[in-house]
Scaffold this active site. Structure first.
Site, PDB file in Angstrom:
ATOM      1  N   HIS A   1       0.824  -1.217   0.000  1.00  0.00           N
ATOM      2  CA  HIS A   1       0.000   0.000   0.000  1.00  0.00           C
ATOM      3  C   HIS A   1       0.859   1.268   0.000  1.00  0.00           C
ATOM      4  O   HIS A   1       0.860   2.002  -0.978  1.00  0.00           O
ATOM      5  CB  HIS A   1      -1.015   0.020   1.149  1.00  0.00           C
TER       6      HIS A   1
ATOM      7  N   ASP B   1      -5.137  -8.267  -3.114  1.00  0.00           N
ATOM      8  CA  ASP B   1      -5.398  -7.997  -1.701  1.00  0.00           C
ATOM      9  C   ASP B   1      -6.676  -8.666  -1.201  1.00  0.00           C
ATOM     10  O   ASP B   1      -6.706  -9.865  -0.974  1.00  0.00           O
ATOM     11  CB  ASP B   1      -5.422  -6.485  -1.491  1.00  0.00           C
TER      12      ASP B   1
END
Length: 448
Positions: free
Chosen positions: A268, A319
């Site tokens: 991220h 994810d």
């Protein structure tokens, strides 16, 4: 040996027309111009290297489409996490395996040929280790074996519910280890990976809020030279909590206290200052971007332009697995930068194809992050994706990638992993069986 005639083929040195690719024992053995006299086993409109998926939580595939109902108060990452914990506490090993197999099949059909599984669902529903500490990792390995996807397993070290060593809460009890038990877990994981060809074992300290400074120092030597992945700076609250606890922002703290280098993947890395952004790029670490999930959870937008200006490496991951698509991840990445900067073709270099830059960058960075070579070249694994132009034979060279990513009018046709064809005509060869087991698991999970 098998031979594939590719009417267009992309290597690191560019596009080639009418090439016969030979592969044997899982490796590419030849790339030859088609003389018109060669025999071959099959043909492809376009042949490219498979894309790595550098960040996955397989069990969360069971939530896809089930977390889009708003509550009485504004939803956020943190309210979503509560729902995710409820699911995590309810799943049996058999259900995790069925869901992971469905997910990995979908990844292969989308053009991903290796997955980095950020695996933290370790213990039983009461938080007790299984008799085999690697039971749940074994289920992930079994799903990879059933589908044929390459696996980089990243067992997660998770010990706390917040900065300063805050005790874990009840929703996290299936995740928790000490450095000593984590070392034993890694040994069990290695045993489960042994039958898988081309498998890689790394480690994943979950996040700075879940790992103390001392624990991080204790587990890093266990990685040796293998990949190290960590969630970092995903949420504004995480940044604020880290500042309050340590006096530093998460990325700033990590770069000051850990040997971050090319082995690392920072997942991220959304909320960074420009200095942090530049310093990550200079460290050699890979930014693990998950654009669809980051949009779905309202995380924020990666600071891409200064990062890329300093030659920062990046890859893409799915994810939470709410949507599985190579082209949509790359498109979402580019569009998020456009919305942030009010520019078009923001990621592309001057006088270059945006699709080509996105594809090449994500492929190379993802391969580095997962500890696996990726180029389409003689001597490399035959991890290949055939794209179907669907009759659009006027689309040539980089415009193929631009059209696939931005127009969505080109489809994945076939996929080979280590030379074994696992997808044909857009469909995984074991789809019916895998989908049936997935359906059984989902009915059990959502029967009420």
């Amino acid at each position: 040996m098998q031979k594939i005639l590719a009417h267009a083929l992309l290597t690191d040195d560019g596009w080639h027309r009418d090439i016969v690719l030979s592969h044997d024992n899982g490796m590419i053995t030849g790339l030859e111009d088609d003389s018109g006299k060669q025999t071959y086993d099959c043909a492809a409109d376009v042949l490219v290297a498979g894309m790595p998926n550098l960040h996955s939580h397989a069990f969360q595939r069971a939530m896809a489409g089930f977390a889009e109902r708003r509550g009485a108060t504004p939803d956020s990452f943190w309210s979503w996490r509560k729902e995710m914990y409820r699911l995590a506490l309810s799943m049996t090993p058999q259900q995790v395996e069925a869901v992971a197999a469905q997910l990995y099949m979908e990844m292969l059909e989308a053009g991903f040929t290796r997955v980095g599984e950020f695996h933290y669902l370790h213990h039983d529903g009461n938080g007790r280790p299984y008799a085999d500490m690697g039971e749940m990792a074994g289920r992930i390995a079994a799903a990879a074996a059933q589908t044929g996807i390459n696996l980089t397993l990243l067992p997660v070290f998770y010990a706390h519910a917040g900065f300063g060593g805050k005790p874990a809460d009840d929703g996290q009890k299936r995740f928790i280890n000490t450095p000593e038990s984590f070392a034993r877990l890694l040994e069990a994981c290695q045993t489960h990976l042994a039958p898988l060809a081309n498998a890689v074992l790394g480690i994943a300290p979950h996040s700075l809020r879940a790992v103390t400074k001392e624990e991080l120092a204790a587990i890093l030597p266990l990685a040796k030279q293998a990949p190290v992945h960590i969630h970092i700076a995903e949420q504004i609250k995480e940044v604020e909590d880290c500042l309050a606890a340590t006096g530093q922002r998460p990325v700033e703290w990590l770069l000051d206290h850990a040997p971050v280098d090319e082995r690392w993947c920072l997942i991220h890395a959304t909320h960074m200052t420009e200095t942090e952004t530049v310093n990550i790029a200079k460290s050699g670490a890979v930014a693990g971007l998950c654009p669809i999930t980051e949009a779905n959870l309202g995380d924020g937008i990666f600071n891409a332009l200064p990062y890329l200006a300093h030659n920062g490496a990046y890859g893409i991951g799915s994810d939470s697995n709410v949507c599985i698509a190579v082209n949509e991840e790359l498109r979402q990445f580019e569009y998020s930068v456009r919305l942030d900067t009010h520019m078009r073709n923001a990621v592309a270099r001057p006088d270059s194809s945006n699709g080509r830059v996105l594809f090449d960058g994500a492929r190379a960075g993802g391969a580095r992050a997962l500890g696996a070579a990726s180029p389409l070249a003689v001597g490399s694994p035959a991890d290949l994706v055939a794209l179907n132009l669907q009759g659009q034979d006027w689309i040539r060279q980089d415009a193929i990638l631009d059209s696939w990513i931005f127009a969505g009018n080109i489809a994945v046709d076939s996929v080979w992993v280590a030379g074994r064809q696992v997808v044909h005509n857009g469909r995984h060869k074991a789809r019916d069986t895998i989908n049936r087991h997935f359906g059984t698991a989902m009915r059990q999970l959502f029967a009420s």
